[in-house]
Scaffold this motif. Structure first.
Motif, PDB file in Angstrom:
ATOM      1  N   SER A 229       0.830  -1.200   0.000  1.00 41.56           N
ATOM      2  CA  SER A 229       0.000   0.000   0.000  1.00 41.56           C
ATOM      3  C   SER A 229       0.868   1.254   0.000  1.00 41.56           C
ATOM      4  N   LEU A 230       1.901   1.275   0.830  1.00 37.45           N
ATOM      5  CA  LEU A 230       2.798   2.434   0.882  1.00 37.45           C
ATOM      6  C   LEU A 230       3.590   2.595  -0.411  1.00 37.45           C
ATOM      7  N   MET A 231       3.979   1.466  -1.027  1.00 35.46           N
ATOM      8  CA  MET A 231       4.675   1.561  -2.316  1.00 35.46           C
ATOM      9  C   MET A 231       3.756   2.139  -3.387  1.00 35.46           C
ATOM     10  N   GLY A 232       2.495   1.750  -3.369  1.00 34.65           N
ATOM     11  CA  GLY A 232       1.528   2.317  -4.319  1.00 34.65           C
ATOM     12  C   GLY A 232       1.342   3.797  -4.099  1.00 34.65           C
ATOM     13  N   LEU A 233       1.294   4.216  -2.838  1.00 37.92           N
ATOM     14  CA  LEU A 233       1.163   5.640  -2.532  1.00 37.92           C
ATOM     15  C   LEU A 233       2.385   6.415  -3.026  1.00 37.92           C
ATOM     16  N   GLY A 234       3.562   5.886  -2.772  1.00 37.82           N
ATOM     17  CA  GLY A 234       4.791   6.547  -3.235  1.00 37.82           C
ATOM     18  C   GLY A 234       4.852   6.647  -4.749  1.00 37.82           C
ATOM     19  N   MET A 235       4.476   5.564  -5.416  1.00 38.40           N
ATOM     20  CA  MET A 235       4.478   5.564  -6.881  1.00 38.40           C
ATOM     21  C   MET A 235       3.460   6.569  -7.412  1.00 38.40           C
TER      22      MET A 235
END
Length: 159
Positions: A64-70
């Motif tokens: 989820s955090l990787m998706g937010l960063g991307m």
């Protein structure tokens, strides 16, 4: 006085015609990848809330955090560089709107090397006394990129 004005105006017109301008903006796929990242953030965020196992919640939370960063990074690139300006190509200079920096005006005499004309990702790499600068094909229309590539190739052959 009147003759000088006419000569000045005709010189201005000639100089303006010799300079070509090309749109240089980020590809629309950056926008959609950014939106996709935000969708992944929300979907995986729901997995964190609904997850019964702690290890599953941690793994899904990281995704989820990787998706937010991307999502944030691609949308930031797209909107910050949307109106970056036009690539200008004159008879003796090229002005490149900087992707990460400001605009760079290079005289053809300052260019040390031009490389990577026909690569898989279609990037022109210009090495000058001011550093290395890139012109990316996916930031321009194909026919405009071909014109820029042709002009740079002509200059490099003459040099």
């Amino acid at each position: 006085m009147r003759i000088y004005t006419i000569v000045y105006i005709t010189r201005l017109i000639v100089i303006q015609k010799m300079t070509e301008e090309f749109k240089y903006r980020p590809p629309i796929k950056y926008f959609f990848v950014g939106l996709g990242g935000l969708v992944l953030f929300s979907l995986f965020g729901l997995g964190v809330i609904k997850g019964e196992k702690i290890w599953f919640s941690i793994i899904v939370g990281l995704f989820s955090l990787m998706g937010l960063g991307m999502g944030i990074s691609f949308l930031t690139i797209f909107f910050r560089k949307l109106n970056v300006g036009k690539l200008k190509l004159g008879t003796d200079f090229i002005e490149i709107p900087g992707r990460w920096k400001g605009r760079i005006k290079l005289n053809f005499n300052d260019i040390i090397d031009i490389g990577e004309f026909d690569t898989y990702d279609n990037v022109i790499e210009i090495e000058s006394r001011q550093g290395i600068h890139l012109i990316e094909r996916n930031w321009m229309k194909q026919n405009e990129f071909d014109i820029v590539k042709k002009r740079l190739r002509e200059y490099w052959i003459k040099k």
